[in-house]
Design an enzyme around this catalytic site. Sequence first.
Site, PDB file in Angstrom:
ATOM      1  N   TYR A 195      18.551  -2.520   4.242  1.00 51.75           N
ATOM      2  CA  TYR A 195      17.185  -2.624   4.795  1.00 51.75           C
ATOM      3  C   TYR A 195      16.529  -3.869   4.223  1.00 51.75           C
ATOM      4  O   TYR A 195      16.687  -4.190   3.033  1.00 51.75           O
ATOM      5  CB  TYR A 195      16.341  -1.393   4.417  1.00 51.75           C
TER       6      TYR A 195
ATOM      7  N   GLU B 253      10.771  -6.843  10.191  1.00 52.48           N
ATOM      8  CA  GLU B 253      11.604  -5.792   9.598  1.00 52.48           C
ATOM      9  C   GLU B 253      12.982  -5.776  10.238  1.00 52.48           C
ATOM     10  O   GLU B 253      13.113  -5.742  11.467  1.00 52.48           O
ATOM     11  CB  GLU B 253      10.935  -4.423   9.779  1.00 52.48           C
TER      12      GLU B 253
END
Length: 403
Positions: A125, A213
């Site tokens: 992530y 993101e």
Amino acid sequence: MNLHEYQAKELLKKYNVPVQEGIPVDRADAAEEAYKNLKVQFGNNFAVVKAQIHAGGRGKGKIRGTEQRGVAVGKSAEEIKTIASNILGGTLVTIQTGEAGKLVNKVLVAQDVYYPGPNPVKEFYLSILLDRTKGQNVIMYSTEGGMDIEEVAHNTPDKIFKEWVHAGSGLYPFQARKIAFNLGLKGEAFKNCVKFVTNLYNAYVGLDCAMLEINPLFKTSDEKIIAVDCKMGLDDNSLMRHPELEALRDISEEDPTEVEAGKYNLNFVKLDGNVGCMVNGAGLAMATMDMIKLSGGEPANFLDVGGTANATTVEAGFRIILKDPKVKAILINIFGGIVRCDRVAQGVIDAYKSIGNITVPIIVRLQGTNAEEAKKLIEESGLKVQSAILLSEAAALVGKAVA
């Protein structure tokens, strides 16, 4: 301004950020053709169909009334067509959309990147945004990427790393290496990650992103580092520097009332309360919302008409507020510094007469330039509009209206 995954990936490619390739389509038969094209290009029988909406949680979300997930894998042209048919035109309900869900108008048919090879694949992530407390950009990353990142952040916060970047200096090479090291990468994957992070940060700055993101950030079996998904939000205030990006806006994904407000240059945010408010100035708007709560009500919106309020903008504001069936009262709180109070008062009167059949109480507090003239205009209009001079008077009238 939020972008769809397929739009964000195309922008990242311009900054040499490797992404999972895909083809956006709005028809099931086009999804079938997209699968065939990807198979020829990458030689893989598998492909993934992803609903394109401005919300996360698509992998766990379901099309209302079905068991169809918002992200699904197929291994034939017929299967891909069926999945696309099940998703397109449906309402996808995810943890971020709430029960209302979002209508799916497009899907992205993307290449399979989970193919077997000499090394194990791995999901990470990574995101970049502004840390307002430090006044610096921050890169947040974790070895535990994928659909359960929210649980990771909640249950094991020690697995979330942060790297702050001073806006003036940019990302230093040692910082990119530190990120790759903390992700546990070695050899070719380490080198590729350093390049990926560096180019991604350049994209964040170059595109004036408010948020970027990548989840998952993915290591393939042949040690490549790619963006499998991408959520990108652009800073609206920077679009003057990127006129070409404004064409990427999808208003079907936005609140219709906020879109309408934008046409009149009104700063409007929909809330869940019962008192509509119209104010000039963001600071006064926040104070007015506090006052509404203290008087027993809940703000139904944030609406800043700015310093150039006139009859047209006031009427537009009225119409937007009145579209909310939850509104039990409307409070207009104007401080006449740049704007003249009598102009606002005339706008209120004109709007009231133009709209007609307004059944909710309207409370008007006008202070500043030409406030007395404004009060006189309202009192002599014969309309059911309650005027106040002091903030405490307006608060009392609001409390009475929602009691």
